[in-house]
Design a protein around this motif. Structure first.
Motif, short mmCIF file in Angstrom:
data_model
loop_
_atom_site.label_atom_id
_atom_site.label_comp_id
_atom_site.label_asym_id
_atom_site.label_seq_id
_atom_site.Cartn_x
_atom_site.Cartn_y
_atom_site.Cartn_z
N VAL A 24 -46.78 -3.32 84.64
CA VAL A 24 -46.70 -2.21 83.68
C VAL A 24 -45.89 -1.06 84.25
CG1 VAL A 24 -48.06 -0.48 82.44
CG2 VAL A 24 -48.87 -2.85 82.55
N SER B 53 -38.32 0.75 84.14
CA SER B 53 -37.12 0.14 83.54
C SER B 53 -36.74 0.79 82.22
CB SER B 53 -37.35 -1.36 83.34
OG SER B 53 -37.57 -2.00 84.59
N TRP C 43 -42.26 -1.93 84.15
CA TRP C 43 -41.77 -1.82 82.76
C TRP C 43 -41.45 -0.36 82.42
CZ3 TRP C 43 -44.76 0.33 78.58
CH2 TRP C 43 -44.17 0.17 77.32
N ALA D 102 -39.13 1.32 79.67
CA ALA D 102 -40.07 0.86 78.63
C ALA D 102 -39.35 0.14 77.51
CB ALA D 102 -40.89 2.03 78.10
#
Length: 389
Positions: free
Chosen positions: A364, A370, A367, A372
């Motif tokens: 998470v 990156s 992510w 989202a």
């Protein structure tokens, strides 16, 4: 690594070393307090104390290293953000993952260290620590007998001495021995001395009585189902001796080892000849998977620190909220990890939760770092907008 990476990595490494050693020393001091009495009051040598408590250090490092990696990463990057150094780095064209490289390198080293500790060092030191404890309780029982105190040598043997002479002679002795099931023995003696024997320490008693409650079968002609009667047997003696060791040498060699003392192979494939209870077999499997997943938290927590420090608006005095958010997230993750570990030890079907707890926070956080992808970009752009210096 670039010079900028070396600059950040050096700050992280020095801080991690200092924080980890300091925290480990603090935990060591708190845990070693229970052994201080053996040195101050019961004659255990200081060198044995240092060696005994030093065996606990690898397990401390294995537990706290992922946490200190997170703490150091979060504080260093929040400081860089508060000092506007991250603003300059972004203006030079560095992306989120380029800024994250020093932390990822440090977290990888921490993860490798944790794997070495978890899979090889900790089981060895825990086995040695338990062996020391066993020897103190069985072979060195003499140091456990303190004058004026009911000293328990294990769960089924209690020794009391009114006082001890300078030459080591015990006066006013009471021994309660319940090692033989259903036939406890109480011995009272005027004096006694503790000496080494073939199976461990023995206490030689002088001028006393041996009292034992014996079960006597019902006399002939009693009604069926009559319970056995109890009879007190009293024996006076001028000299008697009793073993203080809880087990013989053969039993000591086959001492039951818990999950922390076993290596990964023994946890996953225990010897059937040991006849390990099913409850312990479940714990062994859960412990094996936790050893394989706990080091991964070094990477996961580091990514959580990066996601906390590198996202959001940069304010000169806005780092405290970011610190609080990151710390709160990791505290919740640690609580979840403890809960999941206990549940997995009871039900092997929940072991996938152990892996999920180790991998999901890092995924998470990665992510979020990156950008989202898949999330409404307007929201994320507003959250990660860099304020003007």
């Amino acid at each position: 690594m670039s010079r900028l990476d070396h600059y950040i990595f050096r700050q992280l490494a020095v801080a991690l070393l200092a924080v980890t050693i300091g925290l480990a020393a603090l935990v060591w001091l708190t845990q070693s307090l229970r052994f201080i009495e053996l040195v101050l009051d019961r004659g255990l040598s200081f060198s044995v104390f240092i060696e005994l408590t030093g065996l606990l250090l690898p397990s401390f490092f294995a537990v706290i290293l992922p946490i200190t990696t997170f703490v150091v990463s979060l504080f260093v990057y929040v400081r860089l953000a508060s000092d506007r150094e991250l603003v300059v780095m972004r203006a030079a064209g560095l992306s989120q993952w380029q800024l994250a490289r020093p932390v990822l390198a440090l977290a990888t080293l921490a993860m490798a260290t944790c794997y070495i500790l978890e899979l090889w060092v900790v089981p060895t030191t825990q086995a040695a620590f338990r062996a020391w404890q066993y020897e103190i309780r069985n072979e060195l029982a003499a140091i456990l007998v303190q004058e004026g105190v009911f000293s328990s040598v294990g769960d089924d043997l209690t020794v009391y001495a009114r006082y001890r002479d300078p030459d080591g002679t015990l006066r006013g002795i009471l021994v309660h021995d319940a090692r033989e099931a259903g036939a406890p023995v109480t011995i009272l003696a005027e004096a006694g001395r503790i000496a080494s024997g073939p199976n461990g320490p023995r206490v030689t008693l002088e001028n006393g009585q041996r009292q034992q409650v014996e079960k006597v079968s019902p006399p002939p002609g009693s009604l069926p189902g009559t319970a056995p009667q109890s009879r007190l047997s009293v024996l006076s003696f001028s000299e008697n001796s009793i073993d203080l060791a809880r087990a013989s040498r053969g039993e000591a060699d086959s001492r039951y080892r818990n999950a922390q003392e076993r290596n990964l192979q023994e946890l996953l494939h225990p010897d059937p000849a040991e006849r390990i209870p099913d409850r312990d077999l479940k714990r062994f499997v859960a412990e094996a998977h936790q050893r394989l997943t706990r080091p991964l938290s070094a990477i996961g927590y580091a990514l959580v620190a990066l996601a906390t420090a590198l996202t959001g608006q940069f304010r000169r005095h806005g780092g405290s909220l970011r610190l609080f958010t990151g710390i709160a997230v990791v505290v919740v993750l640690l609580a979840i990890g403890l809960t999941v570990g206990n549940l997995a030890a009871r039900s092997p079907r929940l072991i996938p939760l152990v892996w999920l707890n180790a991998l999901l926070p890092g995924l998470v956080a990665a992510w979020i770092l990156s950008g989202a992808p898949g999330w409404p970009q307007g929201w994320f752009t507003r959250r990660t907008r860099t304020a003007a210096p």
